[in-house]
Design an enzyme around this catalytic site. Sequence first.
Site, mmCIF file in Angstrom:
data_model
loop_
_atom_site.group_PDB
_atom_site.id
_atom_site.type_symbol
_atom_site.label_atom_id
_atom_site.label_comp_id
_atom_site.label_asym_id
_atom_site.label_seq_id
_atom_site.Cartn_x
_atom_site.Cartn_y
_atom_site.Cartn_z
ATOM 1 N N HIS A 415 2.928 -4.257 -1.973
ATOM 2 C CA HIS A 415 3.234 -3.141 -2.884
ATOM 3 C C HIS A 415 2.210 -2.012 -2.726
ATOM 4 O O HIS A 415 2.562 -0.857 -2.474
ATOM 5 C CB HIS A 415 3.235 -3.685 -4.309
ATOM 6 C CG HIS A 415 3.496 -2.666 -5.371
ATOM 7 N ND1 HIS A 415 4.663 -2.632 -6.083
ATOM 8 C CD2 HIS A 415 2.733 -1.659 -5.867
ATOM 9 C CE1 HIS A 415 4.619 -1.630 -6.968
ATOM 10 N NE2 HIS A 415 3.442 -1.033 -6.855
ATOM 11 N N GLU A 416 0.943 -2.361 -2.869
ATOM 12 C CA GLU A 416 -0.102 -1.340 -2.800
ATOM 13 C C GLU A 416 -0.244 -0.762 -1.393
ATOM 14 O O GLU A 416 -0.609 0.411 -1.230
ATOM 15 C CB GLU A 416 -1.431 -1.907 -3.289
ATOM 16 C CG GLU A 416 -1.429 -2.333 -4.745
ATOM 17 C CD GLU A 416 -1.008 -1.232 -5.694
ATOM 18 O OE1 GLU A 416 -1.215 -0.043 -5.387
ATOM 19 O OE2 GLU A 416 -0.451 -1.568 -6.749
ATOM 20 N N HIS A 419 2.023 2.189 -1.101
ATOM 21 C CA HIS A 419 1.384 3.416 -1.594
ATOM 22 C C HIS A 419 0.392 3.959 -0.565
ATOM 23 O O HIS A 419 0.353 5.157 -0.275
ATOM 24 C CB HIS A 419 0.605 3.122 -2.878
ATOM 25 C CG HIS A 419 1.451 2.805 -4.066
ATOM 26 N ND1 HIS A 419 2.508 3.581 -4.454
ATOM 27 C CD2 HIS A 419 1.357 1.802 -4.980
ATOM 28 C CE1 HIS A 419 3.043 3.072 -5.554
ATOM 29 N NE2 HIS A 419 2.364 1.997 -5.884
#
Length: 632
Positions: A415-416, A419
């Site tokens: 997920h990160e 980003h």
Amino acid sequence: MSVTTRSRHVLVIAAVLAAGAQILSGAQQRERSSIPDRYKWDLSQIYPSDQAWRAAKDKLATDIPAVRAFKGTLGTSPQKLADALELVSRLSKEFSRLYIYASMTSDQDTRVSLYQGMQQEMAQLGATLGAETSFIEPEILKIDPPKIETYISGEPRLKVYSFYLHDILRRRAHTLSDSEEKILASSSVVASAPSDTFGILSDADFPYPTITLADGKSVKLDSSGFNLYRQVPNRADREKVMSAFFGALGSFRGTFGSTLNGEVQSDVFYAKTRNYSSALERALDAANIPTSVYMRLIDGVNRGLPTFHRYLNLRKRMMGVSDLHYYDLYAPLVASVDLTYTAEEAQKHVMAALKPLGTEYAAAATRAFNERWIDLYPNPGKRSGAYSNGGAYDVHPYMLINYNGKYNDVSTIAHELGHTMQSYLSNKTQPYPLADYPIFVAEVASTFNEALLIDYMLKTITDDATKLSLLGNYLEGIKVTVFRQTQFAEFELRAHEMAEKGEPLTGDALSKLYAEITKKYYGHDKGICTVDDYIQHEWSFIPHFYRNFYVYQYATSFTASAALSEKVLGGDPAATKRYLAFLSAGGSKYPIDLLKDAGVDMTTDEPLNLTLQKMNRVMDEMEKILAKTPAK
């Protein structure tokens, strides 16, 4: 271009997915000094030392007043306008770099007052920068629009600011006079007090309870401990964990109510001052998003609650309980499957999952692991949750994780990293004024990566129990990202509406509101899931409520990424190319347009409908597996 902080301090869903425990060591946190450097980020790549940071900060403070020389000159020539915007851009870039060094150093151990102080210094300097540059937008608005167009076409240096200049003209009705803008900019230090107080209280000063589990083990329920122990197999322990944790929060509901009321009142004040009809309109207008998108999400998710309730009933069936309670919602769906991964295994799985995005993407992602972009393990005082920060434009993004070795933690890394890669590609492709992508699209890349991860894991696993566990994790992702975040969004909307009507926002009033909405979402009155009384205090634990109207974007982004990832996983090269172009686009367009270019229209119900359809397909698959599983 914004003169405010461009930190892209993107927090993972509800800031609670990452738990605070060292792998294979229960929830015992190690002191930061004992964690190998390869698992800690290297902030010296931003500034080599605190002394270097101090020197750069002092220089910025000295440079900021140079902006004054441009006051009253922006309409005299395109060259003057370009000179002014380039100066502000340079100051803003340096401010962002300074700010993230201070904030991330503080996040390593929130108990250290030195770095708290550095953050406060940056808040004050940010207010100064905002005040000194506050004349720019009102002065640009005094220039006739045709003249602006002539400036842009005649001065090559203004091309990069074209989007910004046109956006100023769009927001003309909400831009105030020079003096009023300066006052509002200066007020940012005061306006940040509720959020700052909440952060210190929840991360450092709150007296989190300690309980004794059924096996006699004594555990402290700080935010990391709570996230870990609410998942334990023993049902009585889970109830004890939630009761103690939320009970402790409830005993401080007056204080938390005061901080959240301060935040909401600040939002309402700025909306009124800028001539918006509501705080919601002001928050969404910054990215030119119609309020109908927000309301459509809430209405659509409420219509989709029967699908969510189907999942809750499936969870009840799989857990073998006659009555599902809120404290059952984080327990493993398949108790016999304990998915635990070392940090190296997590990296291997994540990188394999990202292969559909090509070699260039993979090479950059590998750098994040090998060049210390990631702060992986929890330590005492470390900020809870997880985030990616891409605000150091000339360096690289950073990731904060609190790795606990579970599948959710592997998913959090993916997920990160989404980003991080969007920040990396945007910073690499776009000039600084266009690199900062809108928050509305920020969660697309992250949840896209989660979709790739679950697809990869399901293809490599043949065991039915493990498949059930991973499919359950996917459904949990939808629960947390679409339903839970929309639940938060509805709570946030109602709280702001109460303030706008002059109704009190005390801790008790907020708890009553939260209980009402939560019971509706979880089907409490229909016998789907019992929401125990102490759950009414959960709102006081959610840091995102101090980022006004932020959380709904998790849900919209998830539905967008669901649609986009299906096309990429389907092997469509054009879809992959469009998606990578989207990751590299930064803030070169409004977010609705960025997503349309990528292949999804967020002004329609289609993305949410497709997500609900996929959710039902996953439940169909799980029920087929369950049907061939012998009854116990």
